[in-house]
Motif scaffolding. Sequence first.
Motif: not given
Length: 196
Positions: A138-140, A145-148, A155-161, A166-177
């Motif tokens: 999730c952090r990666s 997304s935000r720093k890179g 991101i999907a291509n880099v991490l093979n997901i 990717v959208e779910n990870h970003i949503t979860n990160a934003i909710r947590y932060l």
Amino acid sequence: MKAHLQYSDEELTGLIQSDELVAFEEIYNRYWYKMYVFTNKRLRCKEASEEIVQNFFTKFWQNRNTIKIDESLRAYLFSSISYLIINHLKKEALKNQYLQLSYIAVEDQLDNSTEDIVHLNDLQSIIDKELEKLPVRCRSVFELSRKGNKSNKEIANVLNISEKTVENHITNAIRYLRINLKNSFLFALLVFRHHL
């Protein structure tokens, strides 16, 4: 008793919350110009910058008994004024029907002065502590997304997901932060990217 100019920021913070006007005056004298310069570099408007900093200090004194400073005084002051800068830019963008807001604290907006580097590092250290608490994947995703400044597809291509993952990870990160970054500017610092 030592003069107020010899007190540390932490001592002055305690004194101002005990209604010490002289302590407030020392904080004001110590930081007003630095905060004005910091603001004016971003707004490039002397009058607006002076007004924003002056209004901040007025409210700072008025709310002295209720403010909570978890980080250093310097980090609190500059994160607070940065949030006011964001608000000002948002209002100006709406007035001009121009809804674009740059990520105001990225390195290309700084002049690499010692003051700017110190302020950015203070804020970044607070953000990084919260980012470290996210799950690794999730952090990666969030940092890419935000720093890179990478798109979800990249991101999907880099991490093979999948892009959906990717959208779910970003949503979860934003909710947590949003929940865990106590200072709303710090949240804005991470979430605002290129557009409102």
